[in-house]
Design a protein around this motif. Structure first.
Motif, short mmCIF file in Angstrom:
data_model
loop_
_atom_site.label_atom_id
_atom_site.label_comp_id
_atom_site.label_asym_id
_atom_site.label_seq_id
_atom_site.Cartn_x
_atom_site.Cartn_y
_atom_site.Cartn_z
N THR A 147 -4.03 -2.91 3.32
CA THR A 147 -3.65 -4.15 4.00
C THR A 147 -4.58 -5.28 3.59
O THR A 147 -4.13 -6.38 3.25
N GLU A 202 -5.99 0.55 6.21
CA GLU A 202 -6.59 -0.77 6.30
C GLU A 202 -6.98 -1.35 4.94
O GLU A 202 -6.78 -2.52 4.68
N GLY A 231 7.72 4.61 9.23
CA GLY A 231 6.81 4.20 10.28
C GLY A 231 5.35 4.57 10.07
O GLY A 231 4.53 4.33 10.94
N ALA A 233 1.62 4.33 9.24
CA ALA A 233 0.70 3.20 9.21
C ALA A 233 0.07 3.04 7.83
O ALA A 233 -0.29 4.03 7.18
N ARG A 264 5.12 4.35 0.73
CA ARG A 264 5.33 4.95 2.06
C ARG A 264 6.28 6.13 1.90
O ARG A 264 7.39 5.99 1.42
N ALA A 323 -3.53 6.87 7.09
CA ALA A 323 -4.40 5.81 7.59
C ALA A 323 -5.61 6.35 8.33
O ALA A 323 -6.61 5.64 8.48
N LYS A 324 -5.56 7.61 8.77
CA LYS A 324 -6.67 8.23 9.49
C LYS A 324 -7.61 8.99 8.56
O LYS A 324 -8.64 9.50 9.01
N LYS A 369 2.15 10.20 7.41
CA LYS A 369 1.85 10.11 8.84
C LYS A 369 0.34 9.98 9.13
O LYS A 369 -0.06 9.21 10.00
#
Length: 153
Positions: free
Chosen positions: A108, A105, A100, A102, A96, A73-74, A70
Motif C-alpha cells: 500500500t 502495508e 477480500g 487485505a 490478490r 498481510a499478517k 487471507k
C-alpha cells in the motif's frame, strides 16, 4: 527477454505460488519471467539462515510479485520480503489470490499495482504490470517504452 522476478507468498498459499510458477512454462500464458522463490520451505528454524536464503533468491531480480492471500498481510516474512525488495530497488506487484484479502502495508505504501488472480483480464496483465512497475523504479526510468514483455514462451 525474461525478467527475473522474486515470488513472495505466505506459506499457506504455497500451492498457488507453485501454480503461478508453472504458468511461466505455459505457452498460452503471456508471462515471460524467470521466477526466483523458496517454494519448498527452508529446513531451518534459524531466522538468520532463513533471511540469508531469501536474500540469495532476491539477488539478480528486478521485480517482486507478492501473492495476497487471507493471511499475507499478517506475515512478518512477507513484510520483510517487501522491505528487502524495496531496499534493493525492486518493482512491486501484488496479485490478490483470495477475495477480500487485505493488502500488506508495504505494498500500500509503495503504491504497487494490485491485480486479481480470478479475473482473466488481470491475468493477461501480469507481465505488463511487472514492466509498468519496473519503469516506475530508478533502474527502469530510462527503459524504452516499447519493452513491455508480451513474448510467449
Amino acid at each position: 527477454m525474461a525478467r527475473r522476478v522474486f515470488l513472495s507468498y505466505q506459506h499457506r498459499d504455497q500451492m498457488k505460488a507453485k501454480g503461478l510458477n508453472l504458468a511461466t512454462y505455459n505457452k498460452n500464458v503471456k508471462l515471460d519471467v524467470s521466477m526466483r522463490h523458496l517454494l519448498d520451505p527452508v529446513n531451518s528454524s534459524d531466522p538468520a539462515y532463513i533471511t540469508r536464503k531469501i536474500k540469495e533468491q532476491l539477488k539478480g531480480t528486478s521485480a517482486t510479485i507478492i501473492l495476497i492471500g487471507k493471511d499475507t498481510a499478517k506475515s512478518d516474512w512477507v513484510a520483510n520480503e517487501i522491505e528487502w525488495s524495496r531496499e534493493k530497488g525492486n518493482a512491486l506487484v501484488g496479485i490478490r489470490i483470495e477475495d477480500g484479502a487485505a493488502v500488506p502495508e508495504g505494498l500500500t505504501e509503495s503504491g504497487a499495482e494490485i491485480l486479481d488472480w480470478a479475473k482473466p483480464s488481470d491475468v493477461q496483465e501480469f507481465a505488463p504490470a511487472i514492466e509498468r512497475a519496473i519503469r516506475g523504479t530508478a533502474r527502469g526510468a530510462n527503459m524504452p517504452t516499447n519493452s513491455i514483455a508480451t513474448c510467449r514462451r
